[in-house]
Design an enzyme around this catalytic site. Structure first.
Site, PDB file in Angstrom:
ATOM      1  CD  GLN A 135      -5.335  -4.777  -3.114  1.00 19.31           C
ATOM      2  OE1 GLN A 135      -4.770  -4.360  -2.107  1.00 19.31           O
ATOM      3  NE2 GLN A 135      -5.333  -4.128  -4.255  1.00 19.31           N
ATOM      4  N   GLY A 181      -0.090   0.779  -0.679  1.00 18.70           N
ATOM      5  CA  GLY A 181      -0.748  -0.145   0.236  1.00 18.70           C
ATOM      6  C   GLY A 181      -1.212  -1.386  -0.488  1.00 18.70           C
ATOM      7  CG  HIS A 187      -7.845   2.034  -0.605  1.00 18.45           C
ATOM      8  ND1 HIS A 187      -8.200   2.671  -1.773  1.00 18.45           N
ATOM      9  CD2 HIS A 187      -7.405   0.796  -0.977  1.00 18.45           C
ATOM     10  CE1 HIS A 187      -8.003   1.846  -2.790  1.00 18.45           C
ATOM     11  NE2 HIS A 187      -7.510   0.711  -2.337  1.00 18.45           N
ATOM     12  CD  GLU A 188      -4.464  -0.868   0.900  1.00 17.88           C
ATOM     13  OE1 GLU A 188      -4.878  -1.998   0.597  1.00 17.88           O
ATOM     14  OE2 GLU A 188      -4.152  -0.018   0.042  1.00 17.88           O
TER      15      GLU A 188
HETATM   16 NI    NI Z   1      -6.788  -1.063  -3.163  1.00 21.50          NI
END
Ligand code: NI
Length: 185
Positions: free
Chosen positions: A51, A46, A134-135
């Protein structure tokens, strides 16, 4: 397609919330393709737009074994979480080689838009449930180490900063500029 640079924790840009996507144009399609390529090459299951230094609510996920099922979620929102919780060992492309146990709801239901702006719903359990949570956390500026104790988190931060300094040192010794300046071998 192009591979994008992934920000490393504790880069402060990873801790900022992302803005919703409002325009579903070719630039968005290109970004999503590049994010997919970056995730597969890393390799990871992912990747969230912040990011790669794009503060927009976009994530890409592929938890399939064959790595041939790229899911793109734009403006994703969690609709419901199960009461049942599970512990998984998580990692993150922004924290290379760091794996820690995190407890989260075992099942998740999410709604999101596709690259054309159409809304859809998605349910996940197992690794997909972990990955989606998480994403989506990344879009709030939350990283999985935020769930750990401050002591553990600081230890990880110190380790990653030290690694980063070493990486920079290696890069500067290898750079041709240095040879020009230093000259002698
Ligand atoms: Ni991550």
């Amino acid at each position: 397609m192009a591979q994008l640079t992934i920000l490393r924790y504790p880069d402060p840009r990873l801790m900022k919330p992302s803005e919703p996507v409002e325009v579903f144009d070719d630039a968005l399609k290109k970004l999503v393709e590049d994010m997919g390529e970056t995730m597969y090459k890393a390799p990871g299951v992912g990747l969230a737009a912040p990011q790669v230094n794009v503060r927009r609510r976009i994530i890409v996920v592929d938890t399939s074994e064959k790595r041939d099922n790229l899911m793109v979620l734009i403006n994703p929102e969690i609709i419901s979480l199960s009461e049942e919780r599970k512990i998984y060992e998580e990692g993150c492309l922004s924290l290379p080689h760091i794996y820690e146990k995190v407890e989260r709801p075992a099942q998740v239901k999410v709604k999101a838009q596709d690259v054309h702006g159409n809304w859809f719903e998605l349910e996940g359990d197992g690794l997909l449930a972990v990955c989606l949570q998480h994403e989506i956390d990344h879009l709030k500026g939350t990283v999985f180490v935020d769930y750990l104790s401050p002591m553990k988190r600081n230890r990880i931060k110190t380790k990653l900063l030290k690694e980063e300094r070493e990486l920079k040192k290696v890069a500067s010794t290898k750079s041709p500029d240095r040879n020009k300046k230093g000259g002698k071998r």
